[in-house]
Design a protein around this motif. Sequence first.
Motif, PDB file in Angstrom:
ATOM      1  N   GLN A   1      70.123  51.505  43.146  1.00 32.81           N
ATOM      2  CA  GLN A   1      71.031  51.941  42.089  1.00 32.81           C
ATOM      3  C   GLN A   1      72.223  52.702  42.681  1.00 32.81           C
ATOM      4  O   GLN A   1      73.367  52.474  42.307  1.00 32.81           O
ATOM      5  CB  GLN A   1      70.294  52.837  41.081  1.00 32.81           C
ATOM      6  N   ARG A   2      71.921  53.608  43.625  1.00 29.89           N
ATOM      7  CA  ARG A   2      72.991  54.376  44.272  1.00 29.89           C
ATOM      8  C   ARG A   2      73.940  53.454  45.026  1.00 29.89           C
ATOM      9  O   ARG A   2      75.165  53.626  44.975  1.00 29.89           O
ATOM     10  CB  ARG A   2      72.361  55.389  45.226  1.00 29.89           C
TER      11      ARG A   2
ATOM     12  N   GLN B   1      74.539  50.304  44.384  1.00 26.60           N
ATOM     13  CA  GLN B   1      75.314  49.544  43.397  1.00 26.60           C
ATOM     14  C   GLN B   1      76.462  50.401  42.850  1.00 26.60           C
ATOM     15  O   GLN B   1      77.586  49.917  42.716  1.00 26.60           O
ATOM     16  CB  GLN B   1      74.411  49.085  42.264  1.00 26.60           C
ATOM     17  N   GLU B   2      76.184  51.678  42.569  1.00 24.84           N
ATOM     18  CA  GLU B   2      77.227  52.577  42.070  1.00 24.84           C
ATOM     19  C   GLU B   2      78.320  52.768  43.110  1.00 24.84           C
ATOM     20  O   GLU B   2      79.508  52.786  42.771  1.00 24.84           O
ATOM     21  CB  GLU B   2      76.618  53.922  41.678  1.00 24.84           C
TER      22      GLU B   2
ATOM     23  N   GLN C   1      64.199  51.683  44.137  1.00 26.96           N
ATOM     24  CA  GLN C   1      65.075  51.413  42.996  1.00 26.96           C
ATOM     25  C   GLN C   1      66.229  52.417  42.954  1.00 26.96           C
ATOM     26  O   GLN C   1      67.367  52.051  42.665  1.00 26.96           O
ATOM     27  CB  GLN C   1      64.286  51.444  41.694  1.00 26.96           C
ATOM     28  N   ALA C   2      65.938  53.678  43.247  1.00 26.88           N
ATOM     29  CA  ALA C   2      66.980  54.707  43.248  1.00 26.88           C
ATOM     30  C   ALA C   2      68.020  54.418  44.327  1.00 26.88           C
ATOM     31  O   ALA C   2      69.227  54.561  44.091  1.00 26.88           O
ATOM     32  CB  ALA C   2      66.363  56.087  43.450  1.00 26.88           C
TER      33      ALA C   2
END
Length: 81
Positions: free
Chosen positions: A64-65, A67-68, A60-61
Motif C-alpha cells: 500500500q505504501r 502504491q501511494e 499488504q502495508a
Amino acid sequence: MKIFTALPIQVGDIPENSETLSEFVQRGVAAITETKRSGGGIPAEVVIAKLEARLVAARQAVAQRQQEEDYTELAVIIKHY
C-alpha cells in the motif's frame, strides 16, 4: 499437539560457559515440562497462524505504501509535464 512456551529470554541471556549453559537448558526444560503439566501454553499452530497473519498484514502495508509513493511520483511527473 505441540505447545509453544514463551520463555522470557533474549539472545544475550544465553550463557557462554558449559556449566552455566547446562543449568540454563535444565531451567528451560523444567519450564516446558511445567507448562505441559499445567495445561498452559499456546498450541504452536495458533502461534504460527498469528505470525503468518501479521506477515500478510505487513506485506499488504508495504504494498500500500509503495502504491501511494508511486501515485505521488506520477502526480509530480504529470504536474511538470
